[in-house]
Design a protein around this motif. Structure first.
Motif, mmCIF file in Angstrom:
data_model
loop_
_atom_site.group_PDB
_atom_site.id
_atom_site.type_symbol
_atom_site.label_atom_id
_atom_site.label_comp_id
_atom_site.label_asym_id
_atom_site.label_seq_id
_atom_site.Cartn_x
_atom_site.Cartn_y
_atom_site.Cartn_z
ATOM 1 N N ARG A 228 -13.554 -12.366 -45.276
ATOM 2 C CA ARG A 228 -12.327 -12.236 -44.489
ATOM 3 C C ARG A 228 -11.161 -12.897 -45.199
ATOM 4 O O ARG A 228 -10.068 -12.341 -45.291
ATOM 5 N N GLU A 229 -11.388 -14.083 -45.688
ATOM 6 C CA GLU A 229 -10.317 -14.804 -46.376
ATOM 7 C C GLU A 229 -9.950 -14.128 -47.696
ATOM 8 O O GLU A 229 -8.793 -14.143 -48.096
ATOM 9 N N ARG B 284 -7.623 -11.287 -46.773
ATOM 10 C CA ARG B 284 -6.305 -11.805 -46.413
ATOM 11 C C ARG B 284 -5.537 -12.269 -47.645
ATOM 12 O O ARG B 284 -4.374 -11.922 -47.838
ATOM 13 N N SER C 134 -4.559 -9.318 -49.883
ATOM 14 C CA SER C 134 -3.445 -8.583 -49.296
ATOM 15 C C SER C 134 -2.127 -9.268 -49.605
ATOM 16 O O SER C 134 -1.140 -8.618 -49.969
ATOM 17 N N TYR C 135 -2.100 -10.582 -49.456
ATOM 18 C CA TYR C 135 -0.887 -11.323 -49.805
ATOM 19 C C TYR C 135 -0.597 -11.222 -51.302
ATOM 20 O O TYR C 135 0.561 -11.108 -51.703
ATOM 21 N N GLU D 2 -7.151 -20.006 -43.366
ATOM 22 C CA GLU D 2 -6.501 -19.830 -42.073
ATOM 23 C C GLU D 2 -7.187 -20.651 -40.985
ATOM 24 O O GLU D 2 -6.523 -21.233 -40.140
ATOM 25 N N ILE E 109 -9.037 -8.195 -38.506
ATOM 26 C CA ILE E 109 -7.863 -8.022 -39.365
ATOM 27 C C ILE E 109 -8.113 -7.013 -40.475
ATOM 28 O O ILE E 109 -7.216 -6.276 -40.847
ATOM 29 N N PHE F 22 -2.950 -7.164 -42.573
ATOM 30 C CA PHE F 22 -2.195 -7.800 -43.644
ATOM 31 C C PHE F 22 -1.766 -6.860 -44.758
ATOM 32 O O PHE F 22 -0.983 -7.244 -45.614
#
Length: 130
Positions: free
Chosen positions: A11-12, A15, A18-19, A76, A91, A97
């Motif tokens: 998951r991280e 994220r 995506s950033y 997060e 997400i 994201f």
């Protein structure tokens, strides 16, 4: 062990990646837009808008360091919260994201800040030439 790898780190990783992708588009647009528009302003006279060392400093300082810092130190939530709350994994399925709206928001931010940089450079160059 596999549960922690998939649910916490996966998951991280989504994220953060995506950033990273959004940031790379943003950085490159912000890098090129003032140079391109300054070409029209200077009638393509091959006048550089920035000093040469600023180009290299920009690529190192605003590309490598911030995203490495973010990828290493940003979480997060803690692992216990990830494992106890399955709603946090939506997400990736919902493309929270990274979707077209996120991309265009980053694009507009980059163009807007590129315009501000161009105006600041042109005003500074005009003041310096007087």
């Amino acid at each position: 062990m596999l549960k922690s790898l998939l649910f916490c780190h996966g998951r991280e990783a989504y994220r953060r990646n995506s950033y990273l992708i959004s940031y790379m588009f943003y950085k490159n647009i912000l890098y090129v837009f003032p140079i391109l528009t300054f070409g029209f302003y200077s009638e393509f006279s091959a006048t550089a808008i920035y000093n040469l060392w600023l180009y290299q400093l920009y690529n190192v300082m605003f590309t490598a360091l911030p995203i490495m810092w973010f990828a290493i130190f940003d979480w997060e939530h803690d692992k216990a919260k990830f494992l106890s709350n399955p709603k946090l994994y939506r997400i990736g399925l919902d493309d929270v994201f990274f979707n077209k709206w996120v991309f265009w928001r980053w694009f507009v931010y980059a163009v807007w800040q590129g315009i501000l940089l161009l105006v600041m450079a042109v005003v500074t160059l005009d003041i310096a030439s007087e």
